[in-house]
Design a protein around this motif. Structure first.
Motif, PDB file in Angstrom:
ATOM      1  N   THR A   1       0.945  -1.061   0.065  1.00 58.17           N
ATOM      2  CA  THR A   1       0.119   0.044  -0.037  1.00 58.17           C
ATOM      3  C   THR A   1       1.012   1.245   0.075  1.00 58.17           C
ATOM      4  O   THR A   1       0.583   2.151  -0.746  1.00 58.17           O
ATOM      5  CB  THR A   1      -0.993   0.069   1.294  1.00 58.17           C
ATOM      6  N   VAL A   2       2.226   1.217   0.884  1.00 54.71           N
ATOM      7  CA  VAL A   2       2.789   2.322   0.665  1.00 54.71           C
ATOM      8  C   VAL A   2       3.231   2.550  -0.650  1.00 54.71           C
ATOM      9  O   VAL A   2       3.472   3.725  -1.087  1.00 54.71           O
ATOM     10  CB  VAL A   2       4.209   2.100   1.496  1.00 54.71           C
ATOM     11  N   GLY A   3       3.892   1.281  -1.213  1.00 51.86           N
ATOM     12  CA  GLY A   3       4.342   1.484  -2.751  1.00 51.86           C
ATOM     13  C   GLY A   3       3.174   2.287  -3.549  1.00 51.86           C
ATOM     14  O   GLY A   3       3.619   3.203  -4.385  1.00 51.86           O
ATOM     15  N   LEU A   4       2.042   1.903  -3.650  1.00 52.77           N
ATOM     16  CA  LEU A   4       0.870   2.249  -4.330  1.00 52.77           C
ATOM     17  C   LEU A   4       0.698   3.800  -4.231  1.00 52.77           C
ATOM     18  O   LEU A   4       0.639   4.556  -4.851  1.00 52.77           O
ATOM     19  CB  LEU A   4      -0.372   1.647  -4.010  1.00 52.77           C
TER      20      LEU A   4
ATOM     21  N   ARG B   1       1.286   6.656  -6.756  1.00 52.63           N
ATOM     22  CA  ARG B   1       0.094   7.493  -7.129  1.00 52.63           C
ATOM     23  C   ARG B   1       0.381   8.955  -7.101  1.00 52.63           C
ATOM     24  O   ARG B   1      -0.196   9.724  -7.907  1.00 52.63           O
ATOM     25  CB  ARG B   1      -1.073   7.285  -6.317  1.00 52.63           C
ATOM     26  N   GLU B   2       1.433   9.314  -6.072  1.00 52.56           N
ATOM     27  CA  GLU B   2       1.677  10.557  -5.810  1.00 52.56           C
ATOM     28  C   GLU B   2       2.742  11.028  -6.786  1.00 52.56           C
ATOM     29  O   GLU B   2       3.158  12.400  -6.967  1.00 52.56           O
ATOM     30  CB  GLU B   2       2.029  10.949  -4.345  1.00 52.56           C
ATOM     31  N   GLY B   3       3.407  10.044  -7.452  1.00 48.76           N
ATOM     32  CA  GLY B   3       4.240  10.493  -8.403  1.00 48.76           C
ATOM     33  C   GLY B   3       5.819  10.341  -8.032  1.00 48.76           C
ATOM     34  O   GLY B   3       6.705  10.740  -8.707  1.00 48.76           O
TER      35      GLY B   3
ATOM     36  N   SER C   1       7.741  19.037  -1.729  1.00 57.57           N
ATOM     37  CA  SER C   1       7.695  20.151  -1.391  1.00 57.57           C
ATOM     38  C   SER C   1       6.638  20.812  -2.213  1.00 57.57           C
ATOM     39  O   SER C   1       5.728  21.269  -1.907  1.00 57.57           O
ATOM     40  CB  SER C   1       8.938  20.977  -1.135  1.00 57.57           C
ATOM     41  N   VAL C   2       6.858  20.665  -3.695  1.00 60.24           N
ATOM     42  CA  VAL C   2       5.717  21.034  -4.581  1.00 60.24           C
ATOM     43  C   VAL C   2       4.304  20.520  -4.282  1.00 60.24           C
ATOM     44  O   VAL C   2       3.341  21.486  -4.085  1.00 60.24           O
ATOM     45  CB  VAL C   2       6.114  20.598  -5.779  1.00 60.24           C
ATOM     46  N   LEU C   3       4.530  19.305  -4.006  1.00 62.89           N
ATOM     47  CA  LEU C   3       3.026  18.547  -3.756  1.00 62.89           C
ATOM     48  C   LEU C   3       2.519  19.231  -2.587  1.00 62.89           C
ATOM     49  O   LEU C   3       1.364  19.454  -2.228  1.00 62.89           O
ATOM     50  CB  LEU C   3       3.129  17.193  -3.676  1.00 62.89           C
ATOM     51  N   TYR C   4       3.292  19.330  -1.460  1.00 64.31           N
ATOM     52  CA  TYR C   4       2.835  19.886  -0.122  1.00 64.31           C
ATOM     53  C   TYR C   4       2.225  21.168  -0.291  1.00 64.31           C
ATOM     54  O   TYR C   4       1.081  21.722   0.096  1.00 64.31           O
ATOM     55  CB  TYR C   4       3.897  19.742   0.801  1.00 64.31           C
ATOM     56  N   GLN C   5       2.954  22.232  -1.179  1.00 61.16           N
ATOM     57  CA  GLN C   5       2.257  23.499  -1.456  1.00 61.16           C
ATOM     58  C   GLN C   5       0.909  23.513  -1.782  1.00 61.16           C
ATOM     59  O   GLN C   5       0.193  24.364  -1.896  1.00 61.16           O
ATOM     60  CB  GLN C   5       3.576  24.303  -1.809  1.00 61.16           C
TER      61      GLN C   5
END
Lengths: 450, 417
Positions: B364-367, B371-373, B402-406
């Protein structure tokens, strides 16, 4: 100032209330005219020459006479029952509210001269609400709200003045009423209204065409206490509600510098906020000598009445803050946790002053100092095993310490937060259970980084 | 800001007798009776206790209670009062002959007549001035006998023939719960029916334990089905009802307080959590010590400092309906924690991530990461061998994280911010 002083300073004179409006000036007598909280009517006689003044001014004058007569009769009665006191205060509130309403309407046509007397009257109303609190436990919010409405009226009539003549424009008095509004919203505990107020003021100050002057340039340049109050409230807003510690520090610093040494309770209040915010934003530690000078000698009893806020503030500054600053300097994380999280009375103190969040964030600084000391004690080796960091907390304790993976994991997480905030230069290794710090300057001077 | 509308409270038309109070102990302010409706209620703004109207003097002022701005016509309070008084005389003159008419005619005249003498187009800032024509202390009694009713937003004063009285509402509630337990109906239907019940209760100013039960049940249903908007409405109304201590059940109150704290975490409202915390510590120690409430408070503390370890641990232990609230903000927190981790580790094993974030297993972690890239950053040491170690190249993934978090910080919650 005692009442006797006042009567000594006033010359026995007769003043025509209408003259102020005819000649458009205000002086101390006009201010004294409205200061109901002094409970003793001024010795100057006020009269109203009827030929020129309009209806509203007449009403204000009549109300004033009624109010003063009420006050004197109430205070001359030796024994006052609770019911009578309640009735008296309610009536007084209604009358002063009505008077403020009339004065607001008069002020709409007048210029800057009327602002300070108007402010004095509005302040009377706010002080009366404080009095009412003692007599009226329920339904107080109605009165506070009514007070708020009237004061807001004054506030808008100041803010929306478009007079091109800077000397007549009422805008310069707006900060006086902003202070009153802050006070009222704090009483109502209404954060949204405070946010809105700050937003409005800020947008007006940044307005392109007609910017509102800063507090320093407004009428508050004459009334220093108002400027200090404004800076304090703004600092409190930015620190406690917005969590913007830099701005909060700026304002509170101005407040602290502007506040004269004689006003101890105000100084206390400012310092209570200034010290944590200074630590958080600029890493400025209050010099131990300053605190000792201000609060050192007094050993207040520990069972002091919590309701006596003045004494409590002093005690907190003298004892609690001293301890906290010591923890920050020595990195005593265990003691810090004890003071801030475990002691309930301290928690309540922080919550009351809106400092809970700041204290949690301050913990990071304490932890940072702690890690730095361990690094130095470890002969500045770049690899620091996590176990060492964990064990050092229990230094001096007699009982055996068991090192659990859970505890190490938690510590790892806290260190990760420090590293990611650039307070430590290095990285963690979960597999080797250690932290590796950089060879050069692993604990950068935070003032420079900021 | 404050969106209180002066809604109308019509007198029981045709009858002058005073109706008995429906278990209503408080003289609640009738001004906001219909602001329960979704479009009108400002979300996550806790309504303050409204002032009690017990004198005419205060009544007049309270009509303009939330109009903070100066009247744009420049009219002062007493001038406005005079004008309203004048209108009232007009309205009364018009009303008295029509009272002898049938209820529907009068109702329709009051609702839809645009040219009634009360309308004053010269002052567009005036409050919808029909309010002073009606006696606010009398509430209507419903006469409708249908147990089912679909929700329809009220635009004018309610018609008693469409409002169900108390006993019918109780029946309706029981029927709904039976249907729900047998799983015969969908959530949209239930929600619709519940809203209608809530509306009927509000309009008749019924505020007793049954009302609390209705709101609690609907709130729980909304949570189970992830309907945060509806949940927030129920929640705000519930806490207003809870201010009357007689209606409180301690366990339910603690439960909903814990949900409230979770909701504040979701909306990032730290100062609200702090004032709630102070209130509980000072006045309601028992609730404060409740385990659910303690969990939520610890969760908010962990979020403050970014302590993801504690945060995820507590999230895992929350098994009540609070889970659904947590699901709304968990992803943002995971991204935030990933950001911290990537900035402080060089490489981080997926098993570590699994343990920290309490994922069910490594796959699941891998998935999730893929998914997030983060696909390109997942590396494997010794693939296929028994000591296979799958890890995330944290250093390289720093930028992406950091981009995703912003990005995630900017998302507003379904238009509710």
């Amino acid at each position: 100032m005692a009442n006797e002083d006042f009567t000594m300073n006033e010359m026995k004179s007769i003043v025509d209330f209408g003259d102020y409006f005819r000649d458009k000036y205000s002086d101390d007598s006009l201010v004294r005219y409205f200061q109901y909280h002094l409970r003793k009517e001024s010795t100057t006689l006020y009269m109203l020459n009827n030929e020129f003044q309009d209806d509203k001014i007449k009403q204000v004058f009549e109300l004033n006479q009624r109010i003063w007569s009420n006050i004197t009769t109430f205070h001359s009665v030796p024994e006052r029952g609770k019911k009578m006191a309640l009735q008296y205060h309610k009536e007084l509130f209604d009358m002063i509210d009505e008077q403020l309403l009339l004065m607001n309407r008069i002020a709409e046509r007048e210029s800057r001269w009327i602002l300070y007397p108007l402010f004095v009257l509005a302040r009377e109303l706010v002080m009366l609400v404080k009095e009412l609190r003692k007599h009226l436990s329920f339904n107080l919010t109605t009165y506070v709200e009514r007070c708020g409405r009237s004061v807001h009226r004054s506030f808008t009539l100041c803010l929306n003045d478009r007079n091109p003549n800077k000397l007549e424009n009422r805008r310069s008095g707006v900060y006086l009423f902003i202070n009153l509004e802050f006070k009222i919203y704090h009483k109502l505990n209404n954060r949204d209204m405070i946010k809105n107020l700050v937003k409005v003021v800020k947008s007006r100050q940044e307005d392109r065409f007609e910017p509102l002057m800063s507090c320093h340039e407004s009428l508050c340049s004459i009334y220093n206490s108002q400027e200090v109050t404004y800076n304090y409230y703004m600092g409190q807003y930015y620190g406690c509600i917005e969590n913007n510690y830099e701005k909060a520090f700026e304002y509170l610093n101005l407040a602290y510098l502007g506040c004269n040494d004689g006003y101890k309770s105000q100084l206390n209040k400012i310092l209570i906020l200034l010290i944590p915010f200074g630590l958080l934003s600029h890493r400025k530690l209050v010099h131990q000598g300053l605190l000792s000078k201000l609060y050192g000698g007094k050993k207040l009893k520990s069972n002091v009445n919590q309701d006596n806020i003045y004494e409590n503030d002093e005690r907190m500054l003298g004892q609690l803050y001293k301890e906290i600053i010591k923890c920050c300097r020595t990195g005593n994380i265990v003691r810090y946790d004890n003071l801030v999280t475990i002691t309930k009375s301290n928690q309540i103190f922080f919550l009351r002053n809106g400092l809970y969040v700041s204290m949690q964030l301050l913990r990071e600084l304490v932890l940072l100092r702690y890690v730095e000391i361990i690094y130095q004690l470890n002969e500045k080796m770049t690899i620091i095993p996590l176990e060492m960091i964990y064990i050092a907390k229990f230094y001096g304790q007699k009982k055996k310490v068991t090192i659990t993976t859970e505890a190490i994991n938690e510590l790892e997480c806290e260190l990760a937060c420090l590293i990611s905030k650039k307070m430590i230069k290095g990285y963690l290794s979960h597999g080797n259970k250690c932290m590796v710090v950089s060879k050069t300057d692993p604990f950068p001077n935070l003032k420079i980084v900021k | 800001m404050d969106s209180s509308y002066n809604f109308v409270q019509p007198i029981r038309l045709g009858q002058k007798k005073k109706q008995p109070n429906n278990n209503n102990n408080n003289n609640n302010n009738n001004e906001q009776e219909l602001s329960d409706l979704p479009q009108l209620q400002k979300l996550h703004k806790k309504r303050k206790q409204v002032p009690i109207q017990n004198s005419n003097y205060l009544n007049n002022n309270n009509n303009s209670s939330n109009k903070w701005a100066l009247n744009s016509m420049g009219m002062s309070d007493s001038e406005e009062r005079r004008r309203k008084r004048a209108e009232r005389f007009n309205t009364n003159n018009n009303d008295t002959p029509s009272r002898s008419n049938s209820a529907e005619v009068t109702a329709s005249r009051n609702s839809f007549d645009p040219l009634s003498a009360v309308e004053d187009y010269s002052n567009l800032n005036a409050i919808a001035s029909k309010s002073q024509a009606y006696d606010k202390n009398k509430h209507i009694i419903g006469t409708c006998q249908n147990t089912e009713k679909s929700y329809l937003r009220l635009t004018s004063e309610p018609n008693p023939a469409l409002v169900r009285p108390k006993h019918i509402l109780k029946k309706a509630y029981d029927i709904l719960m039976k249907k729900h337990n047998k799983k015969h109906v969908t959530y949209p239907y239930l929600c619709d029916q519940f809203k209608a019940i809530r509306q009927d209760l509000r309009v008749q100013m019924i505020e007793n334990k049954f009302t609390v039960l209705v709101y609690e049940t609907h709130a729980r249903l909304a949570l189970e089905n992830g309907d945060l908007g509806e949940y927030n409405q129920c929640q705000s109304r519930l806490f207003m009802l809870y201010e009357n201590k007689a209606l409180r059940d301690d366990t339910n109150y603690a439960e909903f307080t814990s949900y409230l704290i979770l909701y504040y975490i979701l909306t990032d409202d730290t100062s609200a959590i702090m004032s709630l915390r102070l209130k509980l510590m000072q006045n309601e120690i028992k609730v404060f010590k409740n385990s659910l409430v303690q969990k939520s408070l610890n969760l908010s503390d962990a979020k403050l400092t970014g302590n993801y370890h504690k945060f995820m641990k507590i999230c895992d232990t929350i098994t009540s309906l609070g889970k659904h609230l947590i699901n709304a903000f968990i992803e943002k927190e995971i991204l935030r924690s990933l950001n911290t981790i990537c900035n402080s580790y060089n490489q981080v094993g997926l098993d570590f991530l699994r343990d920290e974030f309490h994922f069910p297993n490594i796959d699941t972690v891998g998935l999730f990461l893929k998914r997030e890239g983060f696909e390109e950053f997942i590396k494997t040491k010794n693939p296929g061998k028994p000591n296979q170690f799958v890890y995330l190249d944290a250093k390289a993934a720093k930028m992406l994280v950091s981009v995703l978090y912003q990005k995630s910080k900017k998302i507003d919650l379904k238009g509710q911010k």
